[in-house]
Scaffold this motif. Structure first.
Motif, PDB file in Angstrom:
ATOM      1  N   ILE A  34       0.835  -1.207   0.000  1.00 51.52           N
ATOM      2  CA  ILE A  34       0.000   0.000   0.000  1.00 51.52           C
ATOM      3  C   ILE A  34       0.867   1.252   0.000  1.00 51.52           C
ATOM      4  O   ILE A  34       0.613   2.191  -0.757  1.00 51.52           O
ATOM      5  CB  ILE A  34      -0.970  -0.027   1.200  1.00 51.52           C
ATOM      6  CG1 ILE A  34      -2.021  -1.144   0.993  1.00 51.52           C
ATOM      7  CG2 ILE A  34      -1.630   1.325   1.410  1.00 51.52           C
ATOM      8  CD1 ILE A  34      -2.802  -1.512   2.248  1.00 51.52           C
ATOM      9  N   ASP A  37       2.352   2.170  -3.251  1.00 53.06           N
ATOM     10  CA  ASP A  37       1.375   2.669  -4.216  1.00 53.06           C
ATOM     11  C   ASP A  37       1.047   4.152  -3.999  1.00 53.06           C
ATOM     12  O   ASP A  37       0.373   4.755  -4.824  1.00 53.06           O
ATOM     13  CB  ASP A  37       0.103   1.827  -4.124  1.00 53.06           C
ATOM     14  CG  ASP A  37      -0.848   2.075  -5.268  1.00 53.06           C
ATOM     15  OD1 ASP A  37      -0.422   1.969  -6.432  1.00 53.06           O
ATOM     16  OD2 ASP A  37      -2.023   2.393  -4.995  1.00 53.06           O
ATOM     17  N   VAL A  40      -1.057   7.455   2.131  1.00 47.26           N
ATOM     18  CA  VAL A  40      -2.377   7.209   2.702  1.00 47.26           C
ATOM     19  C   VAL A  40      -2.656   8.291   3.730  1.00 47.26           C
ATOM     20  O   VAL A  40      -1.774   8.637   4.529  1.00 47.26           O
ATOM     21  CB  VAL A  40      -2.442   5.812   3.368  1.00 47.26           C
ATOM     22  CG1 VAL A  40      -3.744   5.606   4.107  1.00 47.26           C
ATOM     23  CG2 VAL A  40      -2.223   4.726   2.330  1.00 47.26           C
ATOM     24  N   ARG A 101      -5.920   9.889   0.083  1.00 46.27           N
ATOM     25  CA  ARG A 101      -6.244   8.484  -0.197  1.00 46.27           C
ATOM     26  C   ARG A 101      -6.645   7.822   1.108  1.00 46.27           C
ATOM     27  O   ARG A 101      -5.846   7.711   2.038  1.00 46.27           O
ATOM     28  CB  ARG A 101      -5.060   7.771  -0.823  1.00 46.27           C
ATOM     29  CG  ARG A 101      -5.409   6.354  -1.263  1.00 46.27           C
ATOM     30  CD  ARG A 101      -4.370   5.791  -2.181  1.00 46.27           C
ATOM     31  NE  ARG A 101      -3.130   5.588  -1.463  1.00 46.27           N
ATOM     32  CZ  ARG A 101      -2.348   4.527  -1.616  1.00 46.27           C
ATOM     33  NH1 ARG A 101      -2.666   3.590  -2.463  1.00 46.27           N
ATOM     34  NH2 ARG A 101      -1.245   4.411  -0.929  1.00 46.27           N
ATOM     35  N   LEU A 103      -8.071   4.506   3.124  1.00 43.49           N
ATOM     36  CA  LEU A 103      -8.189   3.044   3.052  1.00 43.49           C
ATOM     37  C   LEU A 103      -9.391   2.588   3.845  1.00 43.49           C
ATOM     38  O   LEU A 103      -9.527   2.923   5.025  1.00 43.49           O
ATOM     39  CB  LEU A 103      -6.954   2.360   3.631  1.00 43.49           C
ATOM     40  CG  LEU A 103      -5.631   2.525   2.920  1.00 43.49           C
ATOM     41  CD1 LEU A 103      -4.564   1.703   3.636  1.00 43.49           C
ATOM     42  CD2 LEU A 103      -5.727   2.129   1.463  1.00 43.49           C
ATOM     43  N   THR A 119     -18.513   2.578   0.368  1.00 38.03           N
ATOM     44  CA  THR A 119     -17.947   3.520  -0.596  1.00 38.03           C
ATOM     45  C   THR A 119     -19.000   4.561  -0.981  1.00 38.03           C
ATOM     46  O   THR A 119     -18.722   5.769  -1.013  1.00 38.03           O
ATOM     47  CB  THR A 119     -17.419   2.774  -1.829  1.00 38.03           C
ATOM     48  OG1 THR A 119     -16.388   1.867  -1.408  1.00 38.03           O
ATOM     49  CG2 THR A 119     -16.850   3.733  -2.856  1.00 38.03           C
ATOM     50  N   HIS A 131     -10.006  10.028  -2.581  1.00 42.21           N
ATOM     51  CA  HIS A 131     -10.551   8.782  -3.100  1.00 42.21           C
ATOM     52  C   HIS A 131     -10.371   7.651  -2.099  1.00 42.21           C
ATOM     53  O   HIS A 131      -9.543   7.734  -1.194  1.00 42.21           O
ATOM     54  CB  HIS A 131      -9.952   8.425  -4.462  1.00 42.21           C
ATOM     55  CG  HIS A 131      -8.468   8.249  -4.438  1.00 42.21           C
ATOM     56  ND1 HIS A 131      -7.595   9.306  -4.396  1.00 42.21           N
ATOM     57  CD2 HIS A 131      -7.708   7.140  -4.445  1.00 42.21           C
ATOM     58  CE1 HIS A 131      -6.351   8.857  -4.386  1.00 42.21           C
ATOM     59  NE2 HIS A 131      -6.397   7.544  -4.402  1.00 42.21           N
ATOM     60  N   LYS A 133      -9.712   3.554  -1.326  1.00 44.78           N
ATOM     61  CA  LYS A 133      -9.148   2.270  -1.743  1.00 44.78           C
ATOM     62  C   LYS A 133      -9.582   1.229  -0.719  1.00 44.78           C
ATOM     63  O   LYS A 133      -9.658   1.516   0.473  1.00 44.78           O
ATOM     64  CB  LYS A 133      -7.616   2.327  -1.806  1.00 44.78           C
ATOM     65  CG  LYS A 133      -7.076   3.239  -2.879  1.00 44.78           C
ATOM     66  CD  LYS A 133      -7.288   2.630  -4.237  1.00 44.78           C
ATOM     67  CE  LYS A 133      -6.566   3.407  -5.305  1.00 44.78           C
ATOM     68  NZ  LYS A 133      -6.539   2.700  -6.573  1.00 44.78           N
ATOM     69  N   THR A 134      -9.867   0.033  -1.176  1.00 42.54           N
ATOM     70  CA  THR A 134     -10.378  -1.017  -0.288  1.00 42.54           C
ATOM     71  C   THR A 134      -9.333  -2.089  -0.041  1.00 42.54           C
ATOM     72  O   THR A 134      -8.555  -2.447  -0.932  1.00 42.54           O
ATOM     73  CB  THR A 134     -11.651  -1.645  -0.879  1.00 42.54           C
ATOM     74  OG1 THR A 134     -11.383  -2.116  -2.204  1.00 42.54           O
ATOM     75  CG2 THR A 134     -12.791  -0.634  -0.923  1.00 42.54           C
ATOM     76  N   VAL A 135      -9.349  -2.607   1.198  1.00 40.54           N
ATOM     77  CA  VAL A 135      -8.410  -3.636   1.628  1.00 40.54           C
ATOM     78  C   VAL A 135      -9.185  -4.698   2.403  1.00 40.54           C
ATOM     79  O   VAL A 135      -9.953  -4.372   3.313  1.00 40.54           O
ATOM     80  CB  VAL A 135      -7.317  -3.058   2.561  1.00 40.54           C
ATOM     81  CG1 VAL A 135      -6.319  -4.145   2.953  1.00 40.54           C
ATOM     82  CG2 VAL A 135      -6.619  -1.867   1.936  1.00 40.54           C
ATOM     83  N   ASP A 148      -9.108  -3.503  -3.636  1.00 43.03           N
ATOM     84  CA  ASP A 148      -7.857  -3.082  -4.254  1.00 43.03           C
ATOM     85  C   ASP A 148      -6.687  -3.937  -3.777  1.00 43.03           C
ATOM     86  O   ASP A 148      -5.753  -4.185  -4.536  1.00 43.03           O
ATOM     87  CB  ASP A 148      -7.606  -1.601  -3.957  1.00 43.03           C
ATOM     88  CG  ASP A 148      -8.664  -0.726  -4.610  1.00 43.03           C
ATOM     89  OD1 ASP A 148      -8.769  -0.740  -5.855  1.00 43.03           O
ATOM     90  OD2 ASP A 148      -9.407  -0.043  -3.875  1.00 43.03           O
ATOM     91  N   TRP A 149      -6.738  -4.387  -2.512  1.00 48.56           N
ATOM     92  CA  TRP A 149      -5.739  -5.300  -1.972  1.00 48.56           C
ATOM     93  C   TRP A 149      -6.448  -6.390  -1.180  1.00 48.56           C
ATOM     94  O   TRP A 149      -7.347  -6.099  -0.383  1.00 48.56           O
ATOM     95  CB  TRP A 149      -4.765  -4.594  -1.017  1.00 48.56           C
ATOM     96  CG  TRP A 149      -3.809  -3.670  -1.689  1.00 48.56           C
ATOM     97  CD1 TRP A 149      -2.613  -3.988  -2.255  1.00 48.56           C
ATOM     98  CD2 TRP A 149      -3.964  -2.265  -1.849  1.00 48.56           C
ATOM     99  NE1 TRP A 149      -2.027  -2.860  -2.766  1.00 48.56           N
ATOM    100  CE2 TRP A 149      -2.843  -1.786  -2.525  1.00 48.56           C
ATOM    101  CE3 TRP A 149      -4.962  -1.353  -1.475  1.00 48.56           C
ATOM    102  CZ2 TRP A 149      -2.660  -0.446  -2.841  1.00 48.56           C
ATOM    103  CZ3 TRP A 149      -4.791  -0.017  -1.798  1.00 48.56           C
ATOM    104  CH2 TRP A 149      -3.647   0.422  -2.470  1.00 48.56           C
TER     105      TRP A 149
END
Length: 185
Positions: A34, A37, A40, A101, A103, A119, A131, A133-135, A148-149
């Motif tokens: 993460i 990328d 966060v 970003r 998470l 979301t 935005h 991002k999903t984990v 996303d991960w």
């Protein structure tokens, strides 16, 4: 409330046991991937299943942690299908504005309904350019959405370290991940 028609798969290969040592290794590897990328700004843990992995990632990434509640399982009994209808609740003190970003962390992406509902519920709080991002620690093959991960893709129930194992059922240990990319069990 949001709805999904995706069904979790339970092929009889498990239930899988996600052990504490595997959790620590997975969180270490996820944090590295993460961070590589991009930066966060915050971790939002989905209570209850995402509470421990969310806290672990927030600590490893040195970012603030918030919690959100989402519920759609009728019971915690193994091999129970989710309803697909997700009720979302923001606790007192939840941030009104989210930037950068963010998470969104849960233990499993079973059908995809929780990530989709959250979301959508979080979008009005996103500042311009922010935005989500999903984990997830695991993704069930039946999910209609991929996080996303995710450390594992599974085809049966998973029992996490903070859950009570079902009585009289032998669990199959998840191996320590060789790589978080494309791991399917």
């Amino acid at each position: 409330m949001s709805s999904s028609t995706a069904l979790r798969l339970f092929r009889g290969t498990g239930p899988f046991e996600f052990t504490g040592p595997v959790l620590e290794r997975v969180l270490d590897e996820l944090a590295v991937d993460i961070a590589a990328d991009g930066e966060v700004s915050m971790v939002i843990a989905v209570a209850n299943g995402g509470t421990i992995p969310g806290a672990g990632l927030a600590a490893r990434l040195a970012v603030p942690l918030a919690h959100v509640h989402a519920k759609h399982n009728r019971t915690d009994a193994i091999h129970t299908q989710a309803t697909g209808d997700v009720a979302v609740a923001f606790p007192d003190g939840f941030p009104d504005a989210l930037s950068g970003r963010v998470l969104l962390v849960d233990d499993i992406c079973g059908s995809g309904a929780t990530f989709t509902a959250l979301t959508t519920a979080l979008e009005p709080r996103l500042t311009p350019g922010a935005h989500i991002k999903t984990v997830a620690l695991c993704r069930n093959e039946g999910a209609d959405r991929a996080p996303d991960w995710a450390a594992y893709t599974v085809d049966d129930w998973v029992v996490f370290p903070w859950e009570t194992p079902p009585a009289g059922i032998e669990l199959v240990a998840l191996p320590s991940p060789a790589s978080l990319k494309g791991r399917t069990l």
